[in-house]
Scaffold this motif. Structure first.
Motif, short mmCIF file in Angstrom:
data_model
loop_
_atom_site.label_atom_id
_atom_site.label_comp_id
_atom_site.label_asym_id
_atom_site.label_seq_id
_atom_site.Cartn_x
_atom_site.Cartn_y
_atom_site.Cartn_z
N GLN A 406 0.84 -1.20 0.00
CA GLN A 406 0.00 0.00 0.00
C GLN A 406 0.88 1.25 0.00
OE1 GLN A 406 -2.06 -1.29 3.62
NE2 GLN A 406 -3.99 -0.97 2.54
N ARG A 407 1.95 1.23 0.82
CA ARG A 407 2.84 2.39 0.90
C ARG A 407 3.61 2.58 -0.41
NH1 ARG A 407 5.41 2.17 7.10
NH2 ARG A 407 3.78 0.85 7.94
N LEU A 408 4.05 1.46 -0.97
CA LEU A 408 4.93 1.55 -2.15
C LEU A 408 4.15 1.74 -3.45
CD1 LEU A 408 7.94 1.24 -3.03
CD2 LEU A 408 7.47 -1.19 -3.40
N TRP A 428 5.11 13.33 4.98
CA TRP A 428 3.84 12.59 5.16
C TRP A 428 4.12 11.20 5.75
CZ3 TRP A 428 1.27 8.25 2.96
CH2 TRP A 428 -0.10 8.20 3.21
N TYR A 429 5.07 10.50 5.16
CA TYR A 429 5.35 9.14 5.65
C TYR A 429 5.94 9.16 7.07
CZ TYR A 429 4.35 6.79 1.23
OH TYR A 429 3.71 6.27 0.14
N LEU A 430 6.75 10.17 7.34
CA LEU A 430 7.38 10.25 8.66
C LEU A 430 6.36 10.55 9.74
CD1 LEU A 430 10.08 10.12 10.15
CD2 LEU A 430 10.43 12.53 9.68
N ALA A 436 7.22 4.98 12.00
CA ALA A 436 8.08 5.86 11.20
C ALA A 436 9.14 6.56 12.03
CB ALA A 436 7.22 6.89 10.48
N ILE A 437 10.36 6.12 11.83
CA ILE A 437 11.53 6.76 12.42
C ILE A 437 12.46 7.01 11.24
CG2 ILE A 437 13.37 6.55 14.14
CD1 ILE A 437 11.63 4.54 15.61
N GLN A 438 13.12 8.14 11.22
CA GLN A 438 13.76 8.56 9.98
C GLN A 438 14.70 7.53 9.36
OE1 GLN A 438 16.89 11.43 9.65
NE2 GLN A 438 15.77 12.64 8.17
N TRP A 439 15.47 6.79 10.17
CA TRP A 439 16.47 5.88 9.59
C TRP A 439 15.82 4.85 8.67
CZ3 TRP A 439 16.16 0.63 10.24
CH2 TRP A 439 15.40 0.15 11.31
N VAL A 440 14.59 4.48 8.96
CA VAL A 440 13.94 3.46 8.11
C VAL A 440 12.94 4.11 7.15
CG1 VAL A 440 12.39 2.83 10.02
CG2 VAL A 440 12.66 1.26 8.13
N GLU A 441 12.33 5.19 7.61
CA GLU A 441 11.33 5.87 6.76
C GLU A 441 11.96 6.48 5.51
OE1 GLU A 441 9.89 9.18 4.92
OE2 GLU A 441 11.28 9.52 6.55
N MET A 448 13.53 3.94 -2.01
CA MET A 448 12.78 2.87 -2.67
C MET A 448 11.54 3.39 -3.39
SD MET A 448 11.12 -0.49 -1.01
CE MET A 448 12.27 -1.79 -1.27
N SER A 449 10.76 4.23 -2.73
CA SER A 449 9.49 4.62 -3.32
C SER A 449 9.60 5.77 -4.32
CB SER A 449 8.51 4.96 -2.18
OG SER A 449 7.54 5.85 -2.60
N GLN A 450 10.44 6.78 -4.05
CA GLN A 450 10.46 7.96 -4.93
C GLN A 450 11.67 7.97 -5.89
OE1 GLN A 450 7.63 10.26 -4.84
NE2 GLN A 450 7.07 8.33 -3.85
#
Ligand code: FAD
Ligand code: SF4
Length: 547
Positions: A406-408, A428-430, A436-441, A448-450
């Protein structure tokens, strides 16, 4: 591990037994004897590692401090469940430490002593309570890492930094593994991790004869297997939510304060892990890419919050899955399901962290396609006729959760096709997800997504037309737009925007062999059809806010 070591007046780096770099601060004179020190130890909200070696012995000379602070509630606009979830988990953690006899200092957000920033609270504590030494755990976010490092130079007592004892890799492992290489291939990293930890290996070969079972996974959800009822806790966080509102913190999204769904203690986190391995793991791989309006998570684990706050250790999650699959009650778990799950944690999660530390802070500025548009308002209001976007956004606002596809392939895919600035997408995702923590978000979103990193993480942009969304979900049923149509008043926006994206970014993508086939298809299209699609996309782009 011998975590601290001081020499002379120099700040030095040392390496502990687990090969993590540990920074040891400046000690003015001679050796430090911990027993004679009065030590203040900071625990951040995502460092709730119940099994950390810090807590094995109680010591009245050591005080642990946890703080709910405006610095953390305000650096981005968060979902109310995210703020409440972190505070509730921190409070449970502090209580657990107290029960074990540790000295704990806890600042609630509305505590009059609370000065709302790490620096100010720590400086005051050191001054008022005469601590002789300050220690913290390595933060996972660049922002906090820099802040604490800077602060360490300014405080008048020695500072030590210890590992969080959570990850399976050191910050620099991914970068070291790919040293000198242009691409950081997740698959190579993952195989290296499988071998290194001897997981799902038999006689040096991958269990089941293959490293990757993606081909047998990724099915549409057809209703053949009932989806287990959602695992939900009934935590009462009313007081926390009222406090957040009374303090004037701006949040968004909804919450049921008397039935807060996420695990906030180690016991609940373990409970959720057990539920996952017994009920969802048997179909995890098969349906990991499926989306349905019937369920927000299908067979996904929803363990990311418990993992990212460190209530659960990644290895215990992996081992629990492997043990269950091999147990008498778990024979229904095939290698394809198990490998699909292990890959997420042993592979993707550690890999994303490695990319983060290899490329921050520059990563947060990357914008490969020079996208400049604003995120459409319906990412906050759900007011769109696109069923798929509406479903994913509505669920995210209600649950602070959406699963990976859904996110991707819905919200991320659309933002990329619409040319939204990666800063807007990141914010938005963060803000919206409980995990959502920045290192993974940021690596997932910007990379990956953008594809804003130009291909460090992904080998090609994750874009799709409506065909993929239709194949993997039931969202297109009853949508205002038709997934089959590319032009006209009810044409699905994903279709024309997809071809338009490829046409607009040809110069940046033409040499990518993974996109070559799409360009061949675009070039083989009859002129009239191609022009029609590009015209349609132009119109949609000019009225993106109205879709
Ligand atoms: C645009 C975008 C933004 C994302 N933002 C976040 C985020 O802020 N925090 C976050 O934890 N994950 C993020 N992810 C990765 C992934 O979507 C979530 O980890 C997952 O959806 C969490 O749900 P789950 O626990 O049910 O995962 P499951 O599907 O059950 O997977 C199990 C675990 O594997 C790990 N995992 C799976 N995929 C990834 C991945 N790509 N990167 C890192 N870990 C992974 C997670 O810890 C997850 O809990 C993002 C993905 C995308 C595409
Ligand atoms: S038709 Fe298009 S907009 Fe509607 S749900 Fe399907 S993919 Fe989404």
């Amino acid at each position: 591990m011998t975590p601290f070591h001081f020499i002379g007046c120099q700040a030095i780096w040392i390496v502990c037994e687990s090969q993590h770099q540990v920074y040891a601060g400046c000690e003015r004179k001679g050796e430090v004897t911990l027993a004679t020190q009065k030590i203040l130890r900071l625990i951040l909200g995502d460092q709730l590692n119940y099994r950390h070696s810090w807590f094995t012995k109680k010591n009245d000379n050591i005080a642990y401090v946890l703080m709910e602070i405006r610095q953390e509630t305000d650096y981005v606009k968060h979902h109310i469940q995210k703020v409440a979830g972190f505070f509730a988990a921190m409070r449970q953690f502090a209580d657990a430490l107290k029960r074990k006899g540790h000295v704990v200092i806890y600042y609630r957000l509305d505590d009059p002593r609370n000065q709302q920033s790490l620096q100010r609270n720590i400086r005051t504590l050191i001054d008022k309570q005469q601590f002789t030494r300050f220690e913290y755990l390595m933060p996972d976010e660049y922002r906090l890492d820099s802040q604490l490092e800077k602060m360490s130079d300014q405080i008048p007592i020695p500072v030590g930094v210890a590992d969080t004892e959570h990850f399976l890799t050191a910050r620099s492992d991914v970068e070291d593994l790919f040293s000198g290489k242009k691409r950081y291939l997740m698959e190579s990293f993952y195989r290296h991790m499988r071998k290194k930890h001897n997981l799902l290996m038999r006689d040096g070969k991958p269990e089941g004869g293959k490293w990757n079972f993606d081909q047998s996974n990724r099915q549409r959800y057809d209703g053949a297997v009932p989806i287990p009822q959602k695992k939900s806790f009934r935590n009462d966080v009313t007081q926390i939510v009222n406090m957040i509102h009374d303090c004037g913190v701006t949040t968004f999204g909804s919450i049921e304060p008397t039935r807060f769904q996420w695990p906030v203690s180690r016991r609940q986190a373990l409970n959720m892990l057990r539920e996952f391995t017994t009920k969802r793991l048997p179909y995890f791989g098969t349906y990991q890419d499926a989306m349905t309006t019937e369920s927000e998570a299908l067979f996904h684990s929803r363990l990311s919050f418990a993992l990212n706050t460190k209530m659960l250790h990644p290895m215990e999650v992996i081992k629990a899955a492997i043990e269950h699959a091999g147990s008498a009650s778990g024979p229904g778990v095939s290698i394809a399901q198990l490998e699909g799950f292990v890959r997420q944690i042993l592979g993707w999660r550690e890999y994303m962290r490695g990319i983060y530390w290899a490329h921050m802070p520059a990563y947060a500025q990357l914008n490969y396609f020079d996208h400049q548009n604003k995120l459409p308002e319906y990412y906050w209001t759900v007011e769109t006729r696109m069923n798929c976007v509406a479903a994913a956004v509505r669920q995210s606002l209600e649950q602070a959760y959406a699963h990976h596809i859904q996110r991707l392939m819905v919200t991320g895919n659309f933002a990329l096709l619409a040319g939204v600035h990666p800063d807007e997408v990141d914010a938005w995702y963060l803000g919206i997800y409980i995990d959502a923590i920045q290192w993974v978000e940021i690596v997932n979103t910007r990379g990956m997504s953008q594809y804003a990193d130009g291909g460090i993480v992904a080998t090609k942009p994750y874009i799709s037309s409506a065909k993929y969304i239709h194949k993997m979900s039931n969202y297109c049923d009853g949508c205002f737009y038709s997934w089959k149509v590319g032009t006209g008043s009810n044409a699905c926006p994903f279709n024309s925007l997809y071809w338009d994206f490829l046409a607009r970014h040809r110069s940046k993508l033409k040499d990518n062999f993974r996109v070559a086939m799409m360009y061949r298809t675009l070039d083989r299209m009859k002129n009239e059809k191609r022009e029609g699609l590009l015209q349609q996309a132009k119109q949609y782009r000019s009225e993106i806010a109205l879709l």
